[in-house]
Write a protein that holds these residues in place. Structure first.
Motif, mmCIF file in Angstrom:
data_model
loop_
_atom_site.group_PDB
_atom_site.id
_atom_site.type_symbol
_atom_site.label_atom_id
_atom_site.label_comp_id
_atom_site.label_asym_id
_atom_site.label_seq_id
_atom_site.Cartn_x
_atom_site.Cartn_y
_atom_site.Cartn_z
ATOM 1 N N ILE A 203 42.423 34.758 52.009
ATOM 2 C CA ILE A 203 41.679 34.685 53.089
ATOM 3 C C ILE A 203 40.653 35.944 53.037
ATOM 4 C CG2 ILE A 203 41.083 34.688 55.525
ATOM 5 C CD1 ILE A 203 44.214 33.688 55.782
ATOM 6 N N ILE A 204 39.162 35.345 53.078
ATOM 7 C CA ILE A 204 38.088 36.344 53.034
ATOM 8 C C ILE A 204 37.303 36.251 54.179
ATOM 9 C CG2 ILE A 204 35.959 37.164 51.568
ATOM 10 C CD1 ILE A 204 37.083 35.643 49.015
ATOM 11 N N ASP A 205 37.353 37.399 54.967
ATOM 12 C CA ASP A 205 36.446 37.434 56.476
ATOM 13 C C ASP A 205 34.869 36.944 55.964
ATOM 14 O OD1 ASP A 205 34.886 37.915 58.545
ATOM 15 O OD2 ASP A 205 36.941 39.397 59.225
ATOM 16 N N ARG A 206 34.397 36.143 56.609
ATOM 17 C CA ARG A 206 33.120 35.797 56.217
ATOM 18 C C ARG A 206 32.096 36.893 56.616
ATOM 19 N NH1 ARG A 206 29.221 34.413 59.981
ATOM 20 N NH2 ARG A 206 29.991 34.064 61.951
ATOM 21 N N SER A 207 32.659 37.867 57.611
ATOM 22 C CA SER A 207 31.773 39.130 57.777
ATOM 23 C C SER A 207 31.575 40.010 56.804
ATOM 24 C CB SER A 207 32.041 39.637 58.804
ATOM 25 O OG SER A 207 33.286 40.256 59.140
ATOM 26 N N GLN A 208 32.629 40.110 55.890
ATOM 27 C CA GLN A 208 32.653 40.734 54.480
ATOM 28 C C GLN A 208 31.840 40.144 53.390
ATOM 29 O OE1 GLN A 208 34.230 43.883 54.548
ATOM 30 N NE2 GLN A 208 34.233 43.382 56.849
ATOM 31 N N ILE A 209 31.483 39.178 53.407
ATOM 32 C CA ILE A 209 30.489 38.447 52.288
ATOM 33 C C ILE A 209 29.118 39.061 52.571
ATOM 34 C CG2 ILE A 209 29.655 36.325 51.294
ATOM 35 C CD1 ILE A 209 32.483 34.876 52.471
ATOM 36 N N ALA A 210 28.525 39.768 51.102
ATOM 37 C CA ALA A 210 27.495 39.974 51.427
ATOM 38 C C ALA A 210 26.525 38.789 50.711
ATOM 39 C CB ALA A 210 27.239 41.297 50.488
ATOM 40 N N SER A 211 27.014 38.260 49.772
ATOM 41 C CA SER A 211 25.969 37.366 48.917
ATOM 42 C C SER A 211 26.958 36.345 48.236
ATOM 43 C CB SER A 211 25.098 37.940 48.101
ATOM 44 O OG SER A 211 25.980 38.472 47.077
ATOM 45 N N ALA A 212 26.305 35.179 48.164
ATOM 46 C CA ALA A 212 26.911 33.842 47.222
ATOM 47 C C ALA A 212 25.973 33.489 46.455
ATOM 48 C CB ALA A 212 27.459 33.040 48.323
ATOM 49 N N THR A 213 26.200 33.553 45.023
ATOM 50 C CA THR A 213 24.864 33.238 44.348
ATOM 51 C C THR A 213 25.643 32.225 42.878
ATOM 52 O OG1 THR A 213 25.195 35.219 42.980
ATOM 53 C CG2 THR A 213 23.409 35.145 44.702
ATOM 54 N N ALA A 214 24.752 31.482 42.378
ATOM 55 C CA ALA A 214 25.354 30.646 41.180
ATOM 56 C C ALA A 214 25.299 31.494 40.062
ATOM 57 C CB ALA A 214 24.490 29.361 41.165
ATOM 58 N N VAL A 215 26.193 31.453 39.132
ATOM 59 C CA VAL A 215 26.153 32.153 37.878
ATOM 60 C C VAL A 215 26.202 31.356 36.733
ATOM 61 C CG1 VAL A 215 27.595 33.879 36.634
ATOM 62 C CG2 VAL A 215 27.167 34.179 39.040
ATOM 63 N N GLU A 216 25.275 31.289 35.681
ATOM 64 C CA GLU A 216 25.580 30.370 34.665
ATOM 65 C C GLU A 216 26.931 30.769 33.913
ATOM 66 O OE1 GLU A 216 23.578 28.183 33.226
ATOM 67 O OE2 GLU A 216 22.318 28.466 35.133
ATOM 68 N N SER A 217 27.555 29.768 33.568
ATOM 69 C CA SER A 217 28.899 30.123 32.635
ATOM 70 C C SER A 217 28.703 30.828 31.557
ATOM 71 C CB SER A 217 29.641 28.697 32.580
ATOM 72 O OG SER A 217 28.781 27.818 32.663
ATOM 73 N N SER A 218 27.458 30.662 30.939
ATOM 74 C CA SER A 218 27.260 31.809 29.713
ATOM 75 C C SER A 218 27.446 33.209 30.182
ATOM 76 C CB SER A 218 25.898 31.411 28.980
ATOM 77 O OG SER A 218 24.996 31.750 30.054
ATOM 78 N N ALA A 219 26.850 33.493 31.292
ATOM 79 C CA ALA A 219 27.304 34.927 31.585
ATOM 80 C C ALA A 219 28.525 35.581 31.772
ATOM 81 C CB ALA A 219 26.631 35.266 33.065
ATOM 82 N N LEU A 220 29.337 34.498 32.003
ATOM 83 C CA LEU A 220 30.923 34.966 32.139
ATOM 84 C C LEU A 220 31.674 34.699 30.763
ATOM 85 C CD1 LEU A 220 31.633 33.469 35.362
ATOM 86 C CD2 LEU A 220 31.276 35.952 34.893
ATOM 87 N N ARG A 221 31.079 34.061 29.732
ATOM 88 C CA ARG A 221 31.667 33.896 28.404
ATOM 89 C C ARG A 221 32.456 34.966 27.798
ATOM 90 N NH1 ARG A 221 27.883 30.886 25.442
ATOM 91 N NH2 ARG A 221 28.673 29.026 26.647
ATOM 92 N N TRP A 222 31.828 36.048 27.841
ATOM 93 C CA TRP A 222 32.603 37.184 27.006
ATOM 94 C C TRP A 222 33.710 37.946 27.909
ATOM 95 C CZ3 TRP A 222 33.275 35.977 22.361
ATOM 96 C CH2 TRP A 222 32.281 35.176 21.688
ATOM 97 N N SER A 223 34.021 37.421 29.143
ATOM 98 C CA SER A 223 34.801 38.358 30.150
ATOM 99 C C SER A 223 36.137 38.459 29.433
ATOM 100 C CB SER A 223 34.909 37.313 31.367
ATOM 101 O OG SER A 223 33.711 37.197 31.994
ATOM 102 N N VAL A 224 36.675 39.395 29.862
ATOM 103 C CA VAL A 224 38.037 40.020 29.400
ATOM 104 C C VAL A 224 38.923 39.723 30.425
ATOM 105 C CG1 VAL A 224 39.483 41.744 28.373
ATOM 106 C CG2 VAL A 224 37.253 41.557 27.522
ATOM 107 N N ARG A 225 40.213 39.044 30.082
ATOM 108 C CA ARG A 225 41.012 38.875 31.291
ATOM 109 C C ARG A 225 41.978 40.141 30.963
ATOM 110 N NH1 ARG A 225 43.258 34.274 29.255
ATOM 111 N NH2 ARG A 225 45.049 35.335 27.973
ATOM 112 N N THR A 226 42.019 40.924 32.256
ATOM 113 C CA THR A 226 42.716 42.097 32.223
ATOM 114 C C THR A 226 44.104 42.094 32.837
ATOM 115 O OG1 THR A 226 41.667 42.790 34.336
ATOM 116 C CG2 THR A 226 40.856 43.685 32.253
ATOM 117 N N PHE A 227 44.338 41.058 33.805
ATOM 118 C CA PHE A 227 45.528 40.845 34.315
ATOM 119 C C PHE A 227 45.345 39.489 35.043
ATOM 120 C CE2 PHE A 227 49.172 40.570 37.394
ATOM 121 C CZ PHE A 227 50.153 40.999 36.544
ATOM 122 N N GLY A 228 45.846 38.152 34.225
ATOM 123 C CA GLY A 228 45.687 37.106 35.168
ATOM 124 C C GLY A 228 46.163 35.858 34.051
ATOM 125 N N VAL A 229 45.598 34.664 34.414
ATOM 126 C CA VAL A 229 46.088 33.216 33.734
ATOM 127 C C VAL A 229 44.685 32.850 33.045
ATOM 128 C CG1 VAL A 229 46.575 31.106 34.028
ATOM 129 C CG2 VAL A 229 47.967 33.029 35.239
#
Length: 164
Positions: free
Chosen positions: A80-106
Motif C-alpha cells: 500500500i502506497i499512500d497517494r499523498s506520497q506519490i510525486a509523479s507517475a510517468t510512462a517509461v520505455e521498456s528499453s530504458a530498463l533493459r540493462w537493469s540489474v536484479r539486486t534482490f528479487g525475482v
C-alpha cells in the motif's frame, strides 16, 4: 479503480518452463530417493516448493487506485502506497530498463519483482508482471517504483488526477 497486471508471452513462457523444470526435478528426486536412503531429495523438493510458493505469493496480480492509496494486489500481502506520497507517475520505455540489474528479487517466475538497479534510474523497486506497459512511480522521498498495468495510459491519468 482496478488495473490488471497480465503476464506477457516471455514471462508466461518462463513461468511455464520453470514450473516444468521444478516438476521434473521433484519427480526425479522421488525416484532417486527410492534408490538411496537419503533425506536430501526431500529437502530439495521442499526448497523448490518453497521458492515456487513464495514467488507466486509475492507476484503482483493487479493494481488498485482509490482516493487514499495505490494498492499493489498480491496473493500474500498487498503493498500500500499512500497517494499523498506519490510525486509523479510517468510512462517509461521498456528499453530504458533493459540493462537493469536484479539486486534482490525475482526475474521471470510469475513476473519481475523486488529490488533492481540501473544506470539511468538508480535503485528501484519493481512490482511487474511483464516487460512492457511500464510506469515509473516516484514518491516524495525519491523512491522509484516500477509497475506494469495493462492500461498504462489510463493508470497514469487516474494516479495523477487523484493527486490534484
Amino acid at each position: 479503480m482496478i488495473f490488471k497486471a497480465s503476464l506477457d508471452k516471455v514471462t508466461l513462457s518462463l513461468t511455464v518452463g520453470i514450473t516444468i523444470l521444478f516438476l521434473v526435478i521433484g519427480i526425479g528426486t522421488i525416484y532417486l530417493e527410492q534408490d538411496e536412503k537419503s533425506d536430501v531429495p526431500i529437502y530439495v523438493d521442499a526448497f523448490l516448493f518453497l521458492i515456487y510458493v513464495l514467488c507466486y505469493g509475492l507476484s503482483p496480480k493487479s493494481y488498485e487506485i482509490n482516493e487514499k492509496s495505490l494498492i499493489i494486489k498480491r496473493p500474500f500481502k498487498d503493498v500500500i502506497i499512500d497517494r499523498s506520497q506519490i510525486a509523479s507517475a510517468t510512462a517509461v520505455e521498456s528499453s530504458a530498463l533493459r540493462w537493469s540489474v536484479r539486486t534482490f528479487g525475482v526475474g521471470g517466475l510469475f513476473g519481475y519483482f523486488g529490488k533492481f538497479w540501473n544506470k539511468e534510474f538508480g535503485d528501484m523497486t519493481w512490482y511487474t508482471s511483464q516487460r512492457s506497459h511500464t510506469v515509473l512511480i516516484t514518491t516524495n522521498d525519491q523512491q522509484k517504483i516500477i509497475l506494469t498495468p495493462d492500461e498504462e495510459v489510463n493508470f497514469i491519468k487516474v494516479v495523477m488526477n487523484l493527486n490534484k
